[in-house]
Motif scaffolding. Structure first.
Motif, PDB file in Angstrom:
ATOM      1  N   GLN A 194      38.169  38.786  27.911  1.00 31.08           N
ATOM      2  CA  GLN A 194      39.428  39.430  27.512  1.00 31.08           C
ATOM      3  C   GLN A 194      39.626  39.300  26.004  1.00 31.08           C
ATOM      4  O   GLN A 194      39.253  38.276  25.411  1.00 31.08           O
ATOM      5  CB  GLN A 194      40.625  38.742  28.185  1.00 31.08           C
ATOM      6  N   ILE A 195      40.242  40.312  25.426  1.00 31.89           N
ATOM      7  CA  ILE A 195      40.607  40.242  24.013  1.00 31.89           C
ATOM      8  C   ILE A 195      42.109  40.507  23.908  1.00 31.89           C
ATOM      9  O   ILE A 195      42.610  41.520  24.415  1.00 31.89           O
ATOM     10  CB  ILE A 195      39.806  41.261  23.189  1.00 31.89           C
ATOM     11  N   GLY A 196      42.810  39.578  23.321  1.00 34.30           N
ATOM     12  CA  GLY A 196      44.266  39.721  23.169  1.00 34.30           C
ATOM     13  C   GLY A 196      44.593  40.058  21.718  1.00 34.30           C
ATOM     14  O   GLY A 196      44.083  39.421  20.797  1.00 34.30           O
ATOM     15  N   LEU A 197      45.406  41.073  21.525  1.00 33.43           N
ATOM     16  CA  LEU A 197      45.714  41.524  20.164  1.00 33.43           C
ATOM     17  C   LEU A 197      47.069  40.968  19.731  1.00 33.43           C
ATOM     18  O   LEU A 197      48.105  41.343  20.275  1.00 33.43           O
ATOM     19  CB  LEU A 197      45.717  43.054  20.124  1.00 33.43           C
ATOM     20  N   VAL A 198      47.035  40.052  18.789  1.00 31.49           N
ATOM     21  CA  VAL A 198      48.270  39.441  18.291  1.00 31.49           C
ATOM     22  C   VAL A 198      48.686  40.180  17.028  1.00 31.49           C
ATOM     23  O   VAL A 198      48.026  40.073  15.996  1.00 31.49           O
ATOM     24  CB  VAL A 198      48.062  37.948  17.937  1.00 31.49           C
ATOM     25  N   GLY A 292      43.567  21.987  26.710  1.00 33.83           N
ATOM     26  CA  GLY A 292      42.538  22.263  27.707  1.00 33.83           C
ATOM     27  C   GLY A 292      42.288  23.728  28.019  1.00 33.83           C
ATOM     28  O   GLY A 292      41.470  24.058  28.884  1.00 33.83           O
ATOM     29  N   LEU A 293      42.971  24.637  27.296  1.00 33.34           N
ATOM     30  CA  LEU A 293      42.783  26.073  27.569  1.00 33.34           C
ATOM     31  C   LEU A 293      41.662  26.625  26.678  1.00 33.34           C
ATOM     32  O   LEU A 293      41.653  26.397  25.472  1.00 33.34           O
ATOM     33  CB  LEU A 293      44.104  26.798  27.270  1.00 33.34           C
ATOM     34  N   ALA A 294      40.744  27.381  27.288  1.00 34.57           N
ATOM     35  CA  ALA A 294      39.619  27.916  26.519  1.00 34.57           C
ATOM     36  C   ALA A 294      40.029  29.246  25.866  1.00 34.57           C
ATOM     37  O   ALA A 294      39.798  30.328  26.402  1.00 34.57           O
ATOM     38  CB  ALA A 294      38.409  28.119  27.424  1.00 34.57           C
ATOM     39  N   GLU A 310      39.023  34.214  28.887  1.00 36.93           N
ATOM     40  CA  GLU A 310      38.487  34.810  30.116  1.00 36.93           C
ATOM     41  C   GLU A 310      39.628  35.084  31.091  1.00 36.93           C
ATOM     42  O   GLU A 310      40.714  34.507  30.985  1.00 36.93           O
ATOM     43  CB  GLU A 310      37.423  33.901  30.724  1.00 36.93           C
ATOM     44  N   VAL A 311      39.361  35.969  32.030  1.00 35.44           N
ATOM     45  CA  VAL A 311      40.443  36.532  32.855  1.00 35.44           C
ATOM     46  C   VAL A 311      41.245  35.475  33.597  1.00 35.44           C
ATOM     47  O   VAL A 311      42.464  35.602  33.743  1.00 35.44           O
ATOM     48  CB  VAL A 311      39.893  37.635  33.798  1.00 35.44           C
ATOM     49  N   GLN A 312      40.600  34.388  34.044  1.00 32.36           N
ATOM     50  CA  GLN A 312      41.358  33.386  34.800  1.00 32.36           C
ATOM     51  C   GLN A 312      42.407  32.696  33.939  1.00 32.36           C
ATOM     52  O   GLN A 312      43.372  32.143  34.463  1.00 32.36           O
ATOM     53  CB  GLN A 312      40.407  32.347  35.446  1.00 32.36           C
ATOM     54  N   ASP A 313      42.252  32.748  32.620  1.00 33.84           N
ATOM     55  CA  ASP A 313      43.215  32.089  31.727  1.00 33.84           C
ATOM     56  C   ASP A 313      44.256  33.068  31.169  1.00 33.84           C
ATOM     57  O   ASP A 313      45.107  32.683  30.363  1.00 33.84           O
ATOM     58  CB  ASP A 313      42.475  31.413  30.565  1.00 33.84           C
ATOM     59  N   ARG A 314      44.179  34.321  31.623  1.00 40.01           N
ATOM     60  CA  ARG A 314      45.093  35.323  31.067  1.00 40.01           C
ATOM     61  C   ARG A 314      46.575  34.965  31.239  1.00 40.01           C
ATOM     62  O   ARG A 314      47.333  35.053  30.259  1.00 40.01           O
ATOM     63  CB  ARG A 314      44.778  36.695  31.700  1.00 40.01           C
ATOM     64  N   PRO A 315      47.022  34.499  32.435  1.00 38.75           N
ATOM     65  CA  PRO A 315      48.453  34.178  32.563  1.00 38.75           C
ATOM     66  C   PRO A 315      48.898  33.104  31.567  1.00 38.75           C
ATOM     67  O   PRO A 315      49.960  33.225  30.955  1.00 38.75           O
ATOM     68  CB  PRO A 315      48.573  33.683  34.013  1.00 38.75           C
ATOM     69  N   ALA A 316      48.053  32.084  31.374  1.00 38.27           N
ATOM     70  CA  ALA A 316      48.444  30.994  30.461  1.00 38.27           C
ATOM     71  C   ALA A 316      48.481  31.483  29.013  1.00 38.27           C
ATOM     72  O   ALA A 316      49.371  31.123  28.238  1.00 38.27           O
ATOM     73  CB  ALA A 316      47.455  29.833  30.601  1.00 38.27           C
ATOM     74  N   VAL A 317      47.531  32.342  28.642  1.00 40.41           N
ATOM     75  CA  VAL A 317      47.505  32.845  27.265  1.00 40.41           C
ATOM     76  C   VAL A 317      48.698  33.784  27.039  1.00 40.41           C
ATOM     77  O   VAL A 317      49.375  33.717  26.009  1.00 40.41           O
ATOM     78  CB  VAL A 317      46.166  33.563  26.960  1.00 40.41           C
ATOM     79  N   GLU A 318      48.980  34.612  28.032  1.00 40.84           N
ATOM     80  CA  GLU A 318      50.122  35.532  27.893  1.00 40.84           C
ATOM     81  C   GLU A 318      51.445  34.768  27.816  1.00 40.84           C
ATOM     82  O   GLU A 318      52.372  35.186  27.117  1.00 40.84           O
ATOM     83  CB  GLU A 318      50.149  36.520  29.065  1.00 40.84           C
ATOM     84  N   ALA A 319      51.520  33.645  28.524  1.00 40.25           N
ATOM     85  CA  ALA A 319      52.760  32.845  28.473  1.00 40.25           C
ATOM     86  C   ALA A 319      52.959  32.277  27.061  1.00 40.25           C
ATOM     87  O   ALA A 319      54.079  32.170  26.575  1.00 40.25           O
ATOM     88  CB  ALA A 319      52.697  31.723  29.505  1.00 40.25           C
TER      89      ALA A 319
END
Ligand code: DP6
Length: 332
Positions: A194-198, A292-294, A310-319
């Motif tokens: 995943q790529i998140g655009l800040v 601990g988040l990658a 990566e996709v499994q961490d998307r909710p935590a990154v979005e939060a």
């Protein structure tokens, strides 16, 4: 004096051009994990170092070329006609002219960008890649993707990587005409990447990449270490992609981006593209990693961050980054 862009392109074209009524093409935007920073030939946009990027799937530029019924060149961006004395239209038409080389083939260029305006992503890479592909179809050239990639490079260096999907390496090449300096697709997929655009700021930068890299080469002693850094990082990225080692991919991309920015900051006058919000976002990434988040980031010649996770961490990154625009280059 290097060979001119027009001479390089004309050498690959037939003597007579046969334009269709209309043709169109799409090319994705791309984000470099190992950056292109510095040219060994400014006319042909030949790079000092190899670079490696990931293309952004359906996010990019669609370009349609129409043989002009009114006999006049026109350029439209997202449906709005652009003045030809302004940089956007002037650059596009100058590129078209490399192909026409004085032949009377008036054209209307329709460019549509679907890159979210909030993303603060450069569109010149996908723009020149889509225009090159559309020119190939409009003029019925039937050129190989590598040749088109080398042509797109002459519009904007990073555009040569946007000719391909997925991971792409841009090899520096050794030939004077630069025809061996083009994108090479890496046959590996990474579903779930995943790529998140800040978005920190959009709008025009005071110093663009082109002038920025030239200033760095001319004034920053630190730049001498850049080609070594890039070569080592490229090696690590190939290894990370081959073994799907996300920590290695993220760490290498982040260190590569910060190394590039270090050379810019060491230029004179200094080139600091960061805003206070950029630094705050970097610190948030580092805090998340400590917890601990990658998640890692990369940055181009601007204040915005692109997060890698990566996709499994998307909710935590979005939060942690509310309103984050997320792209999945290989699908989820
Ligand atoms: C920091 O491709 O925009 O984004 O060749 O002069 O048009 P020109 O430069 P450009 O530079 C991109 C620089 C970068 C790194 C990268 O995309 O590799």
């Amino acid at each position: 004096m290097s060979i001119t862009k027009q001479a390089v392109i004309q050498a690959q074209l037939p003597a007579k051009l046969a334009p269709q009524d209309a043709a169109e093409a799409f090319a994705p935007s791309n984000i470099a994990l190992c950056k292109y920073w510095g040219k060994r030939d400014a006319e042909l946009n030949l790079p000092i170092n190899n670079s490696l990027s990931v293309s952004l799937g359906h996010l990019g530029t669609r370009t349609r070329l129409e043989s002009a019924p009114d006999g006049t060149d026109r350029v439209y961006l997202n449906g709005v006609e652009q003045a030809q004395d302004q940089p956007f239209a002037a650059k596009l038409l100058a590129f078209v002219e490399l192909f026409r080389a004085g032949r009377a083939l008036p054209v209307h260029v329709h460019t549509e960008n679907n890159i979210p305006t909030a993303a603060g992503l450069a569109s010149s890479a996908s723009g020149f890649a889509a225009l090159t592909l559309a020119l190939d179809r409009w003029l019925q050239l039937g050129l190989a993707p590598e040749v088109l990639s080398a042509f797109a490079r002459m519009g904007s260096g990073s555009a040569c990587r946007s000719l391909f999907e997925g991971f792409v390496e841009w090899r520096d090449g050794i030939h004077d005409d630069g025809m061996d300096s083009h994108g090479v697709p890496i046959p590996a997929r990474w579903p779930g990447l995943q790529i998140g655009l800040v978005k920190v700021a959009t709008g025009e930068k005071a110093v663009g990449s082109r002038a920025g890299m030239q200033r760095t080469i001319e004034t920053a002693h630190l730049y001498q270490s850049w080609p070594l850094q890039a070569a080592a990082d490229l090696e690590k990225l190939h290894q990370a992609i081959a073994s799907r080692d996300f920590a290695l991919l993220g760490q290498t991309a982040e260190q590569n981006a910060l190394s590039m920015h270090a050379t810019m900051i060491a230029s004179w006058p200094p080139l600091l593209y960061w805003q206070p919000e950029s630094v705050a976002a970097m610190q948030r990434v580092w805090q998340l990693r400590e917890a601990g988040l990658a998640v890692y980031f990369t940055m181009d010649a601007g204040p915005n961050l692109k997060l890698l996770f990566e996709v499994q961490d998307r909710p935590a990154v979005e939060a942690a980054f509310p309103g984050l625009e997320v792209v999945a280059p290989f699908g989820d």
